[in-house]
Design a protein around this motif. Sequence first.
Motif, mmCIF file in Angstrom:
data_model
loop_
_atom_site.group_PDB
_atom_site.id
_atom_site.type_symbol
_atom_site.label_atom_id
_atom_site.label_comp_id
_atom_site.label_asym_id
_atom_site.label_seq_id
_atom_site.Cartn_x
_atom_site.Cartn_y
_atom_site.Cartn_z
ATOM 1 N N GLY A 66 -6.557 2.789 8.873
ATOM 2 C CA GLY A 66 -5.948 2.136 7.715
ATOM 3 C C GLY A 66 -5.127 0.913 8.102
ATOM 4 O O GLY A 66 -5.344 -0.187 7.578
ATOM 5 N N ASN A 94 -8.733 0.744 -1.209
ATOM 6 C CA ASN A 94 -8.575 1.855 -0.277
ATOM 7 C C ASN A 94 -8.416 1.288 1.133
ATOM 8 O O ASN A 94 -9.270 0.522 1.593
ATOM 9 C CB ASN A 94 -9.805 2.770 -0.345
ATOM 10 N N VAL A 95 -7.342 1.653 1.822
ATOM 11 C CA VAL A 95 -7.098 1.124 3.166
ATOM 12 C C VAL A 95 -8.147 1.588 4.171
ATOM 13 O O VAL A 95 -8.253 1.017 5.262
ATOM 14 C CB VAL A 95 -5.698 1.516 3.685
ATOM 15 N N CYS A 96 -8.908 2.599 3.812
ATOM 16 C CA CYS A 96 -9.932 3.115 4.727
ATOM 17 C C CYS A 96 -11.184 2.241 4.753
ATOM 18 O O CYS A 96 -12.079 2.468 5.571
ATOM 19 C CB CYS A 96 -10.321 4.543 4.336
ATOM 20 N N ILE A 146 -6.957 7.270 7.629
ATOM 21 C CA ILE A 146 -5.814 6.694 6.918
ATOM 22 C C ILE A 146 -4.743 6.166 7.873
ATOM 23 O O ILE A 146 -4.302 5.019 7.759
ATOM 24 C CB ILE A 146 -5.199 7.732 5.962
ATOM 25 N N THR A 169 0.858 -1.184 0.000
ATOM 26 C CA THR A 169 0.000 0.000 0.000
ATOM 27 C C THR A 169 0.894 1.233 0.000
ATOM 28 O O THR A 169 2.028 1.192 0.473
ATOM 29 C CB THR A 169 -0.909 0.041 1.237
#
Length: 302
Positions: free
Chosen positions: A172, A126-128, A168, A51
Amino acid sequence: MHTGRKLQQESIDVEENVSTNCGLINTGDHENDFNGIGVENFLKGKVIFITGATGFFGKVVVEKILRTIPAVSKIYVLIRAKDKQATNQRLKKEIVDIELFKCIRKMYGEHYEAFMMNKLVPVVGNVCESDLGLESNLAMAIMQDVQIILNSAGETSFDQRYDVGLKINAMGPYNLLAFAKKCKKLELFLHVSSNDDIKDETFSSQNSGRFHPTVSFVENEMKLALDYVRKTIKDDKVDHNMRELGLKRAKKFGWLNTYSLTKAIGEMLIEENRGEIPIVIARASGILSTYKEPFPGWIEGI
């Protein structure tokens, strides 16, 4: 079309023809070389999930791996984008075509893009989001395939918006860890943090060691941020107000700024929820331009 093995062999064959300005290039077999710590041999043949690869730090990591360990199997690159086409465009514009990779381009010549696309697998995500926002079939395939996860995604502004930093930098890593627990072959979870995760020296020693945030804590802080937006939205200064809120909360909990606070929360959530996952947290100090490799002086974002 060249296979991965042929492309790797080409890199070895042309090594002597690559400009010395491209730093140290190490593509040979060194099973008997004890000068290193075994990183090269460990990464050979591995499937990696990264990522933040389009960020300043992440790009350097990708370049280093592909230049010195071309025998890596492949690298999944998580990229925020609206669709697959946009993801491919970002990969090409922000990684494949940039100056940082010029040494690899020299190594492979006309086969450079074929080599890069053979090794790099861009995925929309998306890490969110839960399961990183990956399409379900793709998520399952990656869970069955990946052996190393490297998290370098992050919001790096010291005075970042509080809601953005929480999503994030705090949640995240937690979301990525939850994903990692579903990966069948995982050997390493490497989280890139910051040496700036330090407390304000003026913070009362009476509170030292009492800050142990949980997921519920982050959710409550997100709710606080959302309520703050609703109350101040008429001021037409939402962005400014969210930055101010972040600094206030950081000071309240004993950190110098919002970045330090949210990165620290991310670390703590990993430690609290790691279970049996093999974790390494790398705390980078101040990051400047490249020193020697792949060539001196490369920098981005200033």
